[in-house]
Scaffold this active site. Sequence first.
Site, short mmCIF file in Angstrom:
data_model
loop_
_atom_site.label_atom_id
_atom_site.label_comp_id
_atom_site.label_asym_id
_atom_site.label_seq_id
_atom_site.Cartn_x
_atom_site.Cartn_y
_atom_site.Cartn_z
N TYR A 1 45.45 70.61 42.00
CA TYR A 1 45.42 69.98 43.53
C TYR A 1 46.81 70.35 43.99
CZ TYR A 1 40.68 68.90 44.50
OH TYR A 1 39.35 68.41 44.83
N MET B 1 39.99 63.01 41.63
CA MET B 1 38.96 61.30 42.14
C MET B 1 37.70 61.93 40.65
SD MET B 1 35.65 61.00 44.64
CE MET B 1 36.60 61.43 46.44
N ARG C 1 48.87 29.07 49.77
CA ARG C 1 47.83 30.09 50.13
C ARG C 1 46.32 29.30 50.23
NH1 ARG C 1 47.04 33.46 44.38
NH2 ARG C 1 45.50 31.51 43.59
N LYS D 1 36.58 35.24 36.02
CA LYS D 1 36.91 35.77 37.40
C LYS D 1 36.91 37.75 37.02
CE LYS D 1 41.34 35.31 38.92
NZ LYS D 1 42.55 34.09 39.89
#
Length: 397
Positions: free
Chosen positions: A279, A327, A135, A36
Amino acid sequence: MSLRPTWAEISLPRLRRNYALLRAAAPGVELMAVVKANAYGHNAALCAPALVESGARWLGVTCLDEGIAVRQACPDARVLLMSGIWQGEAEAAIEHGLTPVVWETAHLAEIKEAAAQRGIASFAVHVEIDSGMSRQGVRLDRIEAFAAALARTPHIHVEGVMTHFHSPEVLDDPATARQLENFDQALARLAAAGVTPSIVHAGNSATALTPAMTRAIAALGNKHGAAAMVRPGLSLYGYAPRFSGEGAAAENTELQPVLAWKTRVISLRTIEPGETAGYNATFHAEKPTRLALLPVGYADGLNRLLSNRGAVLIRGQRAPIAGRVSMDLTIVDVTDIDGVKLGDEAVILGEQRAERSWARITADELAAIEGTIPYEVLCAIGPRVPRRIAEDENGDA
């Protein structure tokens, strides 16, 4: 094809060896290879076929979309939809030969309607039992009611019954023993209602690496006349769970990380004492400082919490992250690494050899800095980082 010099390498030989190690560590039970979340960020289209070739008959995914993608890569494998189906998905699950986990009567109604429309008399499902995680799964006080709903749905065949342990890596936690007892009780009550699965399964990587637990699950299967299975995920990709508690097992050092995440130096500059970088000017040079620029950032999955704390490997040595991870770009300090030049490889995750040095950064290390778990580190590597089969056929460290 992306030409951006940031990529991840997947070692299929290591993946196969990890599967073989788990197979040897868990005698008496079958292994469902969990692929998964795009094989925990490793690329399911690459990893799932290699696991099937290694002997995995069952593959575990989360949802329909993942199941369809894995089915395209592995046409003959059994594929379990571990988080069930949503409205309108039953027909596609049937079409693609996927096996859903069910625990709500709404699941049964969806499958009944889709199977009837397709003229299918019997469609296999696995029922999940909520043995204590709260769950997903049928609660113990709803067993008989759910069995009655199954009896009213002749299109459905219960092939398997499963549960999920919430703390299997805590070896002295009595909760896991209670969950096993609850699962045993649920299987007995289902049998009394005429539901007799051919497979029972529970547990994850921690379970597969704990001999007492695999023996307990094998015994449970034998008691109820079913084959037993456990569902390792993280350990397939080279990371052992962090065991704790009395009798905690030592980390399995034979497991080898399957993924290496790499980039290249695309720019170099020297800044003078008192100058800043990144930054918000969080990095301050205290001496003439050589900085290398890497084309990778938090949009690729490099966590911003590594700012001024993490490092990469260049020429077999650690280059500290200088300033904020942005980023798309990250700056590293290479002042103390001789000869760094444009195009040099930088390793974010993995090993690197140089003439006189060797170093490694693991997902465990990054997780410790970020205050999270290695699962998240691996799954966070973004889709714009292409996954490639490693050129090293041996995949050795």
